[in-house]
Design a protein around this motif. Structure first.
Motif, PDB file in Angstrom:
ATOM      1  N   ILE A  90      32.638 -38.628  13.287  1.00 58.54           N
ATOM      2  CA  ILE A  90      32.528 -39.688  12.271  1.00 58.54           C
ATOM      3  C   ILE A  90      32.011 -39.132  10.936  1.00 58.54           C
ATOM      4  N   PHE A  91      30.986 -38.287  10.984  1.00 57.83           N
ATOM      5  CA  PHE A  91      30.343 -37.821   9.752  1.00 57.83           C
ATOM      6  C   PHE A  91      30.855 -36.444   9.315  1.00 57.83           C
ATOM      7  N   GLY A  92      31.405 -35.698  10.236  1.00 58.24           N
ATOM      8  CA  GLY A  92      31.820 -34.336   9.920  1.00 58.24           C
ATOM      9  C   GLY A  92      30.651 -33.364   9.883  1.00 58.24           C
ATOM     10  N   GLU A 202      29.858 -37.849  -7.816  1.00 50.86           N
ATOM     11  CA  GLU A 202      29.235 -37.275  -9.009  1.00 50.86           C
ATOM     12  C   GLU A 202      27.820 -36.769  -8.728  1.00 50.86           C
ATOM     13  N   VAL A 203      27.110 -37.444  -7.846  1.00 51.73           N
ATOM     14  CA  VAL A 203      25.787 -36.939  -7.456  1.00 51.73           C
ATOM     15  C   VAL A 203      25.957 -35.575  -6.792  1.00 51.73           C
ATOM     16  N   SER A 204      27.010 -35.464  -5.995  1.00 52.91           N
ATOM     17  CA  SER A 204      27.191 -34.186  -5.288  1.00 52.91           C
ATOM     18  C   SER A 204      27.521 -33.056  -6.276  1.00 52.91           C
ATOM     19  N   PHE A 248      30.431 -38.671   3.541  1.00 54.44           N
ATOM     20  CA  PHE A 248      29.491 -37.680   4.075  1.00 54.44           C
ATOM     21  C   PHE A 248      29.890 -36.251   3.693  1.00 54.44           C
ATOM     22  N   SER A 249      31.174 -36.064   3.328  1.00 50.18           N
ATOM     23  CA  SER A 249      31.591 -34.704   2.936  1.00 50.18           C
ATOM     24  C   SER A 249      30.883 -34.270   1.658  1.00 50.18           C
ATOM     25  N   TYR A 250      30.415 -35.254   0.857  1.00 45.65           N
ATOM     26  CA  TYR A 250      29.761 -34.905  -0.410  1.00 45.65           C
ATOM     27  C   TYR A 250      28.312 -34.472  -0.235  1.00 45.65           C
ATOM     28  N   ALA A 251      27.719 -34.758   0.919  1.00 44.38           N
ATOM     29  CA  ALA A 251      26.294 -34.445   1.111  1.00 44.38           C
ATOM     30  C   ALA A 251      26.133 -33.237   2.037  1.00 44.38           C
ATOM     31  N   ASP A 252      24.889 -32.772   2.132  1.00 45.17           N
ATOM     32  CA  ASP A 252      24.596 -31.619   2.994  1.00 45.17           C
ATOM     33  C   ASP A 252      24.056 -32.046   4.344  1.00 45.17           C
TER      34      ASP A 252
END
Ligand code: P70
Length: 461
Positions: A90-92, A202-204, A248-252
């Motif tokens: 789901i989150f990767g 954009e935050v990422s 979730f791909s944009y976050a760590d």
């Protein structure tokens, strides 16, 4: 969003739990004995419990059957691998650290990244997140867009962070001052308001530019994805699962209180996309506070219910019905002229107590006073998100610091109440409205240093 009268709940009820309304005299006595703090009430003395949507959802037959195949081995239980696979799917995210609930994941995260005097930047941290930041003697910094703080303004993504302020703060405060960015989706503290995909993207970009970890507080991520699907152009034909994958791909990494969108009564986790070193650091702390890496304070059966609940929480018909019910209550309250935060958020209706009780200044705790009245009127339990929860006494000056808003949150448990319960809530507000000028407010007579609202005692003015 489809109109609520064009469909019925996408489930039927197999098991029920009786609830009863005590009479007014009994309620008056009980709330007084509770020092006007709704946390002190016994659940059996509450008729409709809207204290929280956290851990209060009804599990499905599928989740309950999963509980029966809990593998209670200390190390390496099957259910951990099912959970890890679900989160990966789901989150990767590859690395999963189960915890007993969300705040335990926050504790691990803050212990890893945050030191004294640092600033932890976010759109708007929730109270337990702020609590963990303050416990480490660091400062929570909330940079939600201005629109997010205007209760009357209708804006589709009031959880967005102000990108200019974010960049300026990252520029001014080097990594040693601002170690972490946290995006809370949906943003609980200002009304369950969503963050747009564009804002997250954009935050990422900024997080990468300034080399700071970006972590999502994912407690209500599925509800956030539902709003992206219905409000952001380009997402109408995507599935909730595809939207979640992209977000979730944009976050760590993420922390999650699974007691919300994962439809379980207990559980949480911390997960990282690909950083194995972070994972190993996290496991060290997890082992001290939570348990071994494959159970983290949960039983095997809890891990299984969570793995299954994560999937159910992303089902489109479930989400439509869930958010449809929150909107149903919002509509009823608006018809009754009760001022609420607009647009209605994902997990509850937030009543603007400052506008409902305009004669009460913040010093008289209007939101806590309204929450108390709701119990006195009809036995309904809600929660104050105002001065009790977000205000505090400045330890250096002894001065009282007041938050920007005085809200009463009516958080709706998932799959637990029907629309007729919501009708009773709206009726209770009508009853209070008739006598509201006689409400005099409250004062705090006891408070703890941190997270004071859980244990504070009040006196009626
Ligand atoms: C709520 C509960 C918990 C929460 C959250 C977000 C965005 C982390 C957590 C912590 C907490 C609560 C507050 C007052 C009364 C009852 C419950 N939110 N991040 O109701 O997760 O509770 O699992 O440790 O909203 O909003 P956890």
């Amino acid at each position: 969003m489809r109109s609520r009268d064009s469909y019925a709940e996408p489930y039927r009820i197999k098991m029920i739990e009786p609830i009863r309304q005590k009479d007014r005299q009994a309620r008056e006595k009980l709330i007084k004995e509770a020092y006007y703090n709704l946390f002190n009430l016994k659940a059996e003395d509450v008729y409709i419990d809207l204290l929280t949507d956290s851990g209060t959802s009804a599990m499905s037959a599928n989740q309950w059957s999963g509980m029966m195949i809990g593998d209670e081995s200390y190390a390496g239980c099957d259910n951990f691998y099912n959970l890890r696979d679900a989160i990966n799917d789901i989150f990767g995210y590859s690395y999963v650290v189960p915890t007993h609930q969300g705040r335990a994941a926050e504790n691990i995260l803050m212990s890893m990244f945050v030191d004294e005097k640092q600033d932890v930047i976010g759109n708007m941290h929730f109270d337990t997140t702020e609590g963990h930041i303050r416990l480490r003697k660091a400062n929570p910094v909330n940079l939600v867009i201005n629109e997010g703080l205007d209760p009357e303004l209708d804006h589709p993504f009031k959880g967005n962070i102000n990108l200019e302020s974010l960049e300026k703060t990252l520029q001014d405060n080097g990594p040693e001052r601002a170690p972490l960015i946290i995006m809370t989706v949906t943003c609980n503290s200002n009304g369950g308001q969503p963050v747009s995909m564009e804002n997250m993207r954009e935050v990422s970009v900024l997080a990468k530019k300034y080399k700071r970890p970006l972590i999502i507080d994912a407690a209500r991520y599925a509800e956030n994805c539902y709003f992206i699907k219905h409000r952001e152009s380009g997402y109408a034909d995507k599935s909730i699962r595809d939207i979640a994958r992209e977000m979730f791909s944009y976050a760590d990494g993420c922390t999650m209180s699974s007691k919300k969108d994962a439809l379980v009564n207990i559980g949480g986790f911390l997960a990282f996309k690909d950083n194995e070193d972070w994972y190993e650091d996290a496991v060290q702390i997890q082992i001290c506070y939570e348990g071994f890496r494959t159970y983290g304070g949960l039983a095997g059966r809890d891990l299984e219910a969570l793995a299954r609940g994560l999937y159910e929480g992303t089902e489109e018909d479930y989400l439509e019905d869930r958010i449809g019910q929150v909107y149903y209550l919002g509509g009823k309250l608006t018809e009754a002229d009760v001022p609420i935060i607009k647009p209605v958020g994902g997990h509850g209706v937030f009543v603007d107590a400052a506008r409902f009780l305009p004669h009460l200044p913040q010093t008289k705790l209007p939101a806590q006073a309204l929450a108390v009245e709701l119990y006195r009127e009809a036995g309904i339990r809600s929660i104050e998100l105002g001065t009790s929860t977000f205000g505090y006494t400045n330890p250096e000056t002894g001065e009282e610091v007041y938050p920007p808003q005085e809200l009463v949150r009516l958080a709706i448990p998932r799959r637990a109440y029907t629309d007729r319960h919501m009708d009773m809530v709206a009726k209770a507000f009508e009853g209070i409205a008739e006598r509201k000028s006689n409400i005099n407010g409250l004062k705090i007579i006891y408070q703890a240093k941190i997270l004071r609202h859980f244990t504070a005692r009040y006196e009626m003015l």
